[in-house]
Design an enzyme around this catalytic site. Structure first.
Site, PDB file in Angstrom:
ATOM      1  N   ASP A 111      42.195  -3.268  56.825  1.00 33.68           N
ATOM      2  CA  ASP A 111      43.500  -3.767  56.404  1.00 33.68           C
ATOM      3  C   ASP A 111      43.979  -2.948  55.210  1.00 33.68           C
ATOM      4  O   ASP A 111      43.213  -2.176  54.638  1.00 33.68           O
ATOM      5  CB  ASP A 111      43.497  -5.277  56.119  1.00 33.68           C
ATOM      6  CG  ASP A 111      42.584  -5.680  54.973  1.00 33.68           C
ATOM      7  OD1 ASP A 111      41.709  -4.885  54.577  1.00 33.68           O
ATOM      8  OD2 ASP A 111      42.736  -6.806  54.470  1.00 33.68           O
ATOM      9  N   TYR A 145      45.175  -1.437  51.555  1.00 32.25           N
ATOM     10  CA  TYR A 145      44.656  -1.600  50.195  1.00 32.25           C
ATOM     11  C   TYR A 145      45.356  -2.790  49.541  1.00 32.25           C
ATOM     12  O   TYR A 145      46.577  -2.927  49.615  1.00 32.25           O
ATOM     13  CB  TYR A 145      44.928  -0.342  49.373  1.00 32.25           C
ATOM     14  CG  TYR A 145      44.196   0.894  49.849  1.00 32.25           C
ATOM     15  CD1 TYR A 145      42.812   0.972  49.815  1.00 32.25           C
ATOM     16  CD2 TYR A 145      44.904   1.999  50.326  1.00 32.25           C
ATOM     17  CE1 TYR A 145      42.142   2.116  50.244  1.00 32.25           C
ATOM     18  CE2 TYR A 145      44.248   3.148  50.755  1.00 32.25           C
ATOM     19  CZ  TYR A 145      42.861   3.198  50.710  1.00 32.25           C
ATOM     20  OH  TYR A 145      42.204   4.326  51.134  1.00 32.25           O
ATOM     21  N   PHE A 189      43.908   4.373  55.042  1.00 38.57           N
ATOM     22  CA  PHE A 189      43.213   5.232  54.084  1.00 38.57           C
ATOM     23  C   PHE A 189      44.132   6.006  53.140  1.00 38.57           C
ATOM     24  O   PHE A 189      43.684   6.512  52.112  1.00 38.57           O
ATOM     25  CB  PHE A 189      42.266   6.224  54.793  1.00 38.57           C
ATOM     26  CG  PHE A 189      41.126   5.562  55.504  1.00 38.57           C
ATOM     27  CD1 PHE A 189      40.033   5.083  54.809  1.00 38.57           C
ATOM     28  CD2 PHE A 189      41.161   5.381  56.885  1.00 38.57           C
ATOM     29  CE1 PHE A 189      38.981   4.447  55.466  1.00 38.57           C
ATOM     30  CE2 PHE A 189      40.131   4.753  57.548  1.00 38.57           C
ATOM     31  CZ  PHE A 189      39.031   4.286  56.845  1.00 38.57           C
ATOM     32  N   HIS A 248      30.941   3.441  57.617  1.00 37.11           N
ATOM     33  CA  HIS A 248      32.234   3.493  56.936  1.00 37.11           C
ATOM     34  C   HIS A 248      32.147   4.417  55.730  1.00 37.11           C
ATOM     35  O   HIS A 248      31.109   4.469  55.059  1.00 37.11           O
ATOM     36  CB  HIS A 248      32.647   2.084  56.500  1.00 37.11           C
ATOM     37  CG  HIS A 248      34.095   1.963  56.159  1.00 37.11           C
ATOM     38  ND1 HIS A 248      34.585   2.285  54.909  1.00 37.11           N
ATOM     39  CD2 HIS A 248      35.155   1.571  56.894  1.00 37.11           C
ATOM     40  CE1 HIS A 248      35.896   2.098  54.902  1.00 37.11           C
ATOM     41  NE2 HIS A 248      36.273   1.662  56.085  1.00 37.11           N
TER      42      HIS A 248
END
Length: 251
Positions: free
Chosen positions: A72, A74, A85, A199
């Site tokens: 989701d 930031y 990102f 991740h």
């Protein structure tokens, strides 16, 4: 003036790809839930509503080559842009606000020979056909995962399945368990390249048997190199992962 949320916010090519999804109760529920949240206080929602579908606007269906799935947006102030990102370019790499996931993405790129990212703004990737797609497209400031139960999952799952079925030879970068949970939707399609690793954020970058970065800076998962090799093999242009100069862009 209250922010409004409708299917018209989604570009027409993506609406066409999603077909009759907009007649479903899932869509109606998402639409109602989001409108309720926006009516309550749109100032604490990130990204701003006009940027919920920025990834779809910058990367039309016919230009998608690569899909990078985030979770989701930031939830810290000043970061979310509507692209997984990506953060504004004016946030210094040495700043504490610069996310660890982007630091490690930059390290991986350097290890693969592309050089480091000059900043965290990934609009250039999106314009080259890299769909930077979060699986929830909104969040409340200061509360990670706060909008995951509003109904975004149904929309994004339909989008992933429709994309994989309609476009062969896509590359999917699945970093971490959440992104990898979408694998069954991707496997519906034919001739898809799926790249999986841990991740890139925090200490998780080194975890699992498929680490995003190898301990001690000895190497990376190689996803960016493998992606370009795949694209070239299938008669498509590779991604310029690090765009250093204007001259470079048009050389």
């Amino acid at each position: 003036m209250k922010a409004l949320f409708t299917k018209d916010d989604i570009p027409s090519d993506w609406r066409e790809l999603l077909g009759d999804y907009f007649e479903s109760t899932d869509w109606q529920s998402l639409e109602q839930n989001l409108q309720t949240v926006l009516n309550l206080d749109s100032s604490v929602v990130r990204p701003e509503p006009q940027h919920f579908f920025k990834a779809l606007k910058l990367t039309p269906v016919n230009s998608v080559k690569v899909v990078i799935l985030g979770q989701d947006p930031y939830h810290s102030p000043g970061l979310a842009q509507g692209l997984a990102f990506s953060i504004p370019e004016d946030i210094a790499v040495i700043s504490r606000a610069f996310p660890s996931s982007l630091r490690n993405i930059s390290k991986a790129l350097a290890l693969e020979g592309f050089g480091q990212l000059p900043n965290g703004d990934l609009h250039g990737w999106a314009r080259q056909g890299v769909l930077l797609l979060n699986t929830a497209l909104s969040v409340k400031l200061g509360e990670a995962g706060s909008h995951t139960n509003l109904g975004w999952k149904s929309l994004i799952d339909h989008l992933i399945a429709a994309l994989s079925k309609s476009k062969p030879y896509l590359v999917w970068m699945l970093w971490g368990g959440h992104a990898q949970s979408k694998l069954p939707l991707i496997e519906i399609g034919k001739d898809q390249l799926v790249l999986q690793s841990s991740h890139p954020s925090g200490l998780g970058v080194y975890k699992t048997d498929k680490p995003f970065l190898k301990p001690g800076g000895k190497g990376s998962c190689g996803h960016f190199t493998k992606t370009n090799q795949w694209l070239i093999e299938h008669q498509d242009s590779p991604i310029r992962w690090v765009e250093t100069t204007q001259t470079d862009l048009f050389s």
